[in-house]
Design a protein around this motif. Structure first.
Motif, PDB file in Angstrom:
ATOM      1  N   ARG A 204      49.909  -8.326  70.893  1.00  0.00           N
ATOM      2  CA  ARG A 204      51.072  -9.052  71.392  1.00  0.00           C
ATOM      3  C   ARG A 204      52.347  -8.628  70.658  1.00  0.00           C
ATOM      4  O   ARG A 204      53.398  -8.399  71.280  1.00  0.00           O
ATOM      5  CB  ARG A 204      50.801 -10.539  71.188  1.00  0.00           C
ATOM      6  CG  ARG A 204      51.817 -11.437  71.839  1.00  0.00           C
ATOM      7  CD  ARG A 204      51.371 -12.886  71.659  1.00  0.00           C
ATOM      8  NE  ARG A 204      52.508 -13.767  71.870  1.00  0.00           N
ATOM      9  CZ  ARG A 204      52.942 -14.105  73.091  1.00  0.00           C
ATOM     10  NH1 ARG A 204      52.335 -13.656  74.164  1.00  0.00           N
ATOM     11  NH2 ARG A 204      53.983 -14.907  73.222  1.00  0.00           N
TER      12      ARG A 204
ATOM     13  N   TYR B  61      53.384  -5.142  71.722  1.00  0.00           N
ATOM     14  CA  TYR B  61      53.947  -5.162  73.069  1.00  0.00           C
ATOM     15  C   TYR B  61      55.370  -5.715  73.050  1.00  0.00           C
ATOM     16  O   TYR B  61      56.283  -5.144  73.644  1.00  0.00           O
ATOM     17  CB  TYR B  61      53.077  -6.012  74.001  1.00  0.00           C
ATOM     18  CG  TYR B  61      53.787  -6.329  75.286  1.00  0.00           C
ATOM     19  CD1 TYR B  61      54.189  -7.628  75.572  1.00  0.00           C
ATOM     20  CD2 TYR B  61      54.096  -5.328  76.206  1.00  0.00           C
ATOM     21  CE1 TYR B  61      54.872  -7.921  76.731  1.00  0.00           C
ATOM     22  CE2 TYR B  61      54.788  -5.609  77.370  1.00  0.00           C
ATOM     23  CZ  TYR B  61      55.177  -6.916  77.632  1.00  0.00           C
ATOM     24  OH  TYR B  61      55.857  -7.196  78.772  1.00  0.00           O
ATOM     25  N   ARG B  62      55.562  -6.818  72.353  1.00  0.00           N
ATOM     26  CA  ARG B  62      56.889  -7.429  72.359  1.00  0.00           C
ATOM     27  C   ARG B  62      57.940  -6.504  71.765  1.00  0.00           C
ATOM     28  O   ARG B  62      59.064  -6.414  72.267  1.00  0.00           O
ATOM     29  CB  ARG B  62      56.868  -8.766  71.628  1.00  0.00           C
ATOM     30  CG  ARG B  62      56.565  -9.877  72.622  1.00  0.00           C
ATOM     31  CD  ARG B  62      56.222 -11.163  71.983  1.00  0.00           C
ATOM     32  NE  ARG B  62      57.356 -11.714  71.243  1.00  0.00           N
ATOM     33  CZ  ARG B  62      57.330 -12.953  70.732  1.00  0.00           C
ATOM     34  NH1 ARG B  62      56.276 -13.712  70.915  1.00  0.00           N
ATOM     35  NH2 ARG B  62      58.363 -13.394  70.056  1.00  0.00           N
TER      36      ARG B  62
ATOM     37  N   ALA C 139      58.411  -3.655  74.382  1.00  0.00           N
ATOM     38  CA  ALA C 139      58.992  -4.160  75.627  1.00  0.00           C
ATOM     39  C   ALA C 139      60.474  -4.448  75.438  1.00  0.00           C
ATOM     40  O   ALA C 139      61.297  -4.162  76.309  1.00  0.00           O
ATOM     41  CB  ALA C 139      58.244  -5.418  76.073  1.00  0.00           C
ATOM     42  N   LYS C 140      60.830  -5.005  74.283  1.00  0.00           N
ATOM     43  CA  LYS C 140      62.245  -5.253  74.010  1.00  0.00           C
ATOM     44  C   LYS C 140      63.013  -3.947  73.984  1.00  0.00           C
ATOM     45  O   LYS C 140      64.139  -3.851  74.473  1.00  0.00           O
ATOM     46  CB  LYS C 140      62.408  -5.956  72.664  1.00  0.00           C
ATOM     47  CG  LYS C 140      62.362  -7.459  72.771  1.00  0.00           C
ATOM     48  CD  LYS C 140      62.588  -8.098  71.421  1.00  0.00           C
ATOM     49  CE  LYS C 140      61.856  -9.418  71.323  1.00  0.00           C
ATOM     50  NZ  LYS C 140      61.699  -9.866  69.939  1.00  0.00           N
TER      51      LYS C 140
ATOM     52  N   HIS D  11      62.879  -2.408  77.810  1.00  0.00           N
ATOM     53  CA  HIS D  11      63.009  -3.220  79.017  1.00  0.00           C
ATOM     54  C   HIS D  11      64.117  -2.663  79.924  1.00  0.00           C
ATOM     55  O   HIS D  11      65.232  -2.436  79.461  1.00  0.00           O
ATOM     56  CB  HIS D  11      63.335  -4.670  78.658  1.00  0.00           C
ATOM     57  CG  HIS D  11      63.073  -5.600  79.799  1.00  0.00           C
ATOM     58  ND1 HIS D  11      63.893  -5.654  80.891  1.00  0.00           N
ATOM     59  CD2 HIS D  11      62.064  -6.467  80.036  1.00  0.00           C
ATOM     60  CE1 HIS D  11      63.412  -6.528  81.740  1.00  0.00           C
ATOM     61  NE2 HIS D  11      62.298  -7.035  81.254  1.00  0.00           N
TER      62      HIS D  11
ATOM     63  N   PHE E  34      58.632   1.440  79.788  1.00  0.00           N
ATOM     64  CA  PHE E  34      58.390   0.010  79.913  1.00  0.00           C
ATOM     65  C   PHE E  34      57.202  -0.262  80.835  1.00  0.00           C
ATOM     66  O   PHE E  34      56.360  -1.109  80.544  1.00  0.00           O
ATOM     67  CB  PHE E  34      59.635  -0.701  80.457  1.00  0.00           C
ATOM     68  CG  PHE E  34      59.444  -2.181  80.614  1.00  0.00           C
ATOM     69  CD1 PHE E  34      59.141  -2.736  81.841  1.00  0.00           C
ATOM     70  CD2 PHE E  34      59.508  -3.012  79.506  1.00  0.00           C
ATOM     71  CE1 PHE E  34      58.933  -4.093  81.978  1.00  0.00           C
ATOM     72  CE2 PHE E  34      59.296  -4.376  79.640  1.00  0.00           C
ATOM     73  CZ  PHE E  34      59.010  -4.914  80.876  1.00  0.00           C
TER      74      PHE E  34
ATOM     75  N   TYR F 256      49.712  -3.450  78.111  1.00  0.00           N
ATOM     76  CA  TYR F 256      49.575  -4.817  77.612  1.00  0.00           C
ATOM     77  C   TYR F 256      48.780  -5.686  78.578  1.00  0.00           C
ATOM     78  O   TYR F 256      47.939  -6.478  78.169  1.00  0.00           O
ATOM     79  CB  TYR F 256      50.945  -5.436  77.356  1.00  0.00           C
ATOM     80  CG  TYR F 256      50.866  -6.856  76.864  1.00  0.00           C
ATOM     81  CD1 TYR F 256      50.300  -7.129  75.610  1.00  0.00           C
ATOM     82  CD2 TYR F 256      51.313  -7.912  77.637  1.00  0.00           C
ATOM     83  CE1 TYR F 256      50.192  -8.427  75.150  1.00  0.00           C
ATOM     84  CE2 TYR F 256      51.211  -9.219  77.181  1.00  0.00           C
ATOM     85  CZ  TYR F 256      50.654  -9.471  75.937  1.00  0.00           C
ATOM     86  OH  TYR F 256      50.546 -10.762  75.484  1.00  0.00           O
TER      87      TYR F 256
ATOM     88  N   GLU G 107      59.399 -13.256  82.177  1.00  0.00           N
ATOM     89  CA  GLU G 107      59.041 -12.358  81.070  1.00  0.00           C
ATOM     90  C   GLU G 107      59.750 -12.748  79.782  1.00  0.00           C
ATOM     91  O   GLU G 107      59.160 -12.753  78.703  1.00  0.00           O
ATOM     92  CB  GLU G 107      59.435 -10.919  81.410  1.00  0.00           C
ATOM     93  CG  GLU G 107      58.376 -10.176  82.179  1.00  0.00           C
ATOM     94  CD  GLU G 107      58.937  -8.906  82.792  1.00  0.00           C
ATOM     95  OE1 GLU G 107      60.031  -8.473  82.376  1.00  0.00           O
ATOM     96  OE2 GLU G 107      58.289  -8.371  83.705  1.00  0.00           O
TER      97      GLU G 107
ATOM     98  N   GLU H  17      56.922 -13.640  77.385  1.00  0.00           N
ATOM     99  CA  GLU H  17      56.602 -12.533  76.499  1.00  0.00           C
ATOM    100  C   GLU H  17      57.514 -12.483  75.274  1.00  0.00           C
ATOM    101  O   GLU H  17      57.090 -12.157  74.190  1.00  0.00           O
ATOM    102  CB  GLU H  17      56.681 -11.196  77.227  1.00  0.00           C
ATOM    103  CG  GLU H  17      56.086 -11.180  78.598  1.00  0.00           C
ATOM    104  CD  GLU H  17      54.568 -11.405  78.618  1.00  0.00           C
ATOM    105  OE1 GLU H  17      54.012 -11.411  79.716  1.00  0.00           O
ATOM    106  OE2 GLU H  17      53.941 -11.608  77.547  1.00  0.00           O
ATOM    107  N   PHE H  18      58.791 -12.775  75.505  1.00  0.00           N
ATOM    108  CA  PHE H  18      59.719 -12.687  74.375  1.00  0.00           C
ATOM    109  C   PHE H  18      59.934 -14.041  73.714  1.00  0.00           C
ATOM    110  O   PHE H  18      60.680 -14.149  72.748  1.00  0.00           O
ATOM    111  CB  PHE H  18      61.087 -12.138  74.832  1.00  0.00           C
ATOM    112  CG  PHE H  18      61.019 -10.773  75.462  1.00  0.00           C
ATOM    113  CD1 PHE H  18      59.877  -9.986  75.360  1.00  0.00           C
ATOM    114  CD2 PHE H  18      62.096 -10.254  76.149  1.00  0.00           C
ATOM    115  CE1 PHE H  18      59.816  -8.726  75.948  1.00  0.00           C
ATOM    116  CE2 PHE H  18      62.044  -9.001  76.734  1.00  0.00           C
ATOM    117  CZ  PHE H  18      60.892  -8.239  76.645  1.00  0.00           C
TER     118      PHE H  18
END
Lengths: 301, 111
Positions: free
Chosen positions: A22, A25-26, A29-30, A33, A47, A54, B52, B56-57
């Motif tokens: 997790r 991924y975060r 992803a940030k 994105h 992304f 994920y 999301e 997710e964040f």
């Protein structure tokens, strides 16, 4: 990204726990994105790969199946319809109007960025005339000769009626004032410039304002005279073939050309069926008593 | 276009109270038809983005307010820029050339 395992995509070891997955991924992803990286397709691709990885690893059942080799790394990919695709289209305007920036007025735009182009006291702001737009338009020979109105498609949304003046010739340009691109800062719009191409006609030829045409006539019509129908740019008219006409005889139809010009009709005598026993018999007798050499004096001996 | 229940189905695990909050906060602007909400594709894509960010964040309401407001400004600016560049596209070649030169000479030195 195809072929990379989800562990590699997220930068993880095979034994990584759910919390590590997790976190990884975060972080990624940030970073990638698409809504935080507008205009960077490579970020969107990363992304997507990160999301797919994920989705797979965060589901213990899918992860187990992947670990067992039952599904491949794309087995769980879910397409991500990035908001960006809509945000930058027409429908996005409802969430983010262009707001403070009015592009209709460049002074506002420059002011918004604190840059120059500030109007001087008594001076004028930035103005520019719109760009001219160029189009080409093919018109039929007859339309060009007598004039016509034609609808010109400028773009899928926009069409314009164009008056084609009588007598226009290929290469001439029609200028439609104000139908070009919009002006800036109150400047006047540009013009639409339409270059005309006149298509050739199978019968008519044009020389200045006169029209020339070849007209086939039969032997009896040439010898005895006749009234025949002749096409002109204004429609068919009846014309008299005088008695005793010949191939090359040129007749004039006054005022039947372009804008008051004339139409010239050149006759061509056509025998038609070339082996006619009756005609042959007659001409044989007739020729004996009418000796004639049409080439006499035309070639040096 | 889909309705409230349809959007809930699209976003697995989202509960109705949360979706209502998004509408109340004006993060989403669905159309009203009688007593129902109607979500267009743009709304659905935006809902996915919000989902999301929330899940997710782990962004809370205040943080998401800020993020969405910044995103909306960014997209507004990009739309304005797009219009500007479309307008430049219609200019005569010499005007575009002059602008291109001005832009490249105005570039800050590479770090």
């Amino acid at each position: 990204m195809v072929g990379k395992s989800p562990y590699e995509v997220l930068g993880l070891k095979r034994e990584a726990g759910p919390e590590e997955i997790r976190k990884a991924y975060r972080k990624l992803a940030k970073e990638f994105h698409p809504d935080l990286n507008p205009g960077k397709p490579e970020a969107e691709a990363r992304f997507k790969a990160v999301s797919a990885a994920y989705t797979l690893l965060s589901d213990p059942e899918k992860r187990a199946r992947f670990d067992r080799g039952e599904i491949d790394e794309s087995g769980a990919e879910r397409p991500h319809a990035a908001y960006r695709g809509f945000a930058e289209g027409a429908e996005g305007a409802k969430y983010h109007p262009e707001g403070a920036i009015d592009l209709g007025d460049l002074e506002d735009l420059f002011a918004a960025f604190g840059a120059g182009a500030r109007p001087h006291p008594g001076g004028r702001g930035f103005r520019a005339r719109g760009a001219d737009r160029r189009f080409s338009l093919a018109v039929d020979f007859v339309e060009a000769a007598v004039g016509a109105r034609r609808r010109l498609q400028l773009s899928p949304q926009e069409s314009l009626e164009v008056a084609i003046p009588a007598g226009i010739e290929s290469g001439q340009v029609l200028r439609l004032k104000g139908k070009g691109g919009p002006g800036l800062g109150g400047g006047e719009p540009g013009d639409a410039l339409i270059e005309v191409e006149v298509r050739p006609h199978p019968l008519f030829r044009r020389v200045g304002n006169d029209i020339h045409i070849d007209l086939p006539v039969s032997l009896p019509e040439a010898v005895l005279g006749a009234r025949v129908s002749v096409p002109t740019v204004g429609g068919a008219v009846t014309m008299t073939i005088p008695k005793g006409s010949d191939t090359g005889t040129r007749l004039r139809l006054r005022g039947k050309g372009v804008k008051g010009g004339d139409q010239y009709v050149s006759l061509t005598v056509v025998l038609g069926k070339s082996e006619d026993p009756d005609l042959a018999k007659f001409v044989e007798e007739w020729g004996k008593s009418h000796p004639f050499d049409p080439r006499r004096g035309t070639f040096p001996r | 276009m889909i309705d409230f229940a349809g959007l809930l189905l699209r976003l697995e695990g989202l509960d109705a109270a949360e979706l209502r909050l998004w509408i109340e906060r004006r993060w989403l602007l669905p159309e009203r038809a009688e007593k129902a909400y109607l979500f267009r594709e743009v709304d659905v894509a935006r809902a996915e983005l919000i989902y999301e960010m929330r899940r997710e964040f782990a962004l809370d309401e205040e943080a998401l307010d800020l993020v969405l407001s910044l995103l909306d400004q960014l997209y507004g600016l990009r739309r304005a820029l797009k219009r500007l560049s479309d307008a430049l596209e219609t200019q005569p070649a010499e005007v575009r050339q002059a602008i291109a030169e001005a832009l490249s000479s105005a570039l800050p030195p590479a770090p």
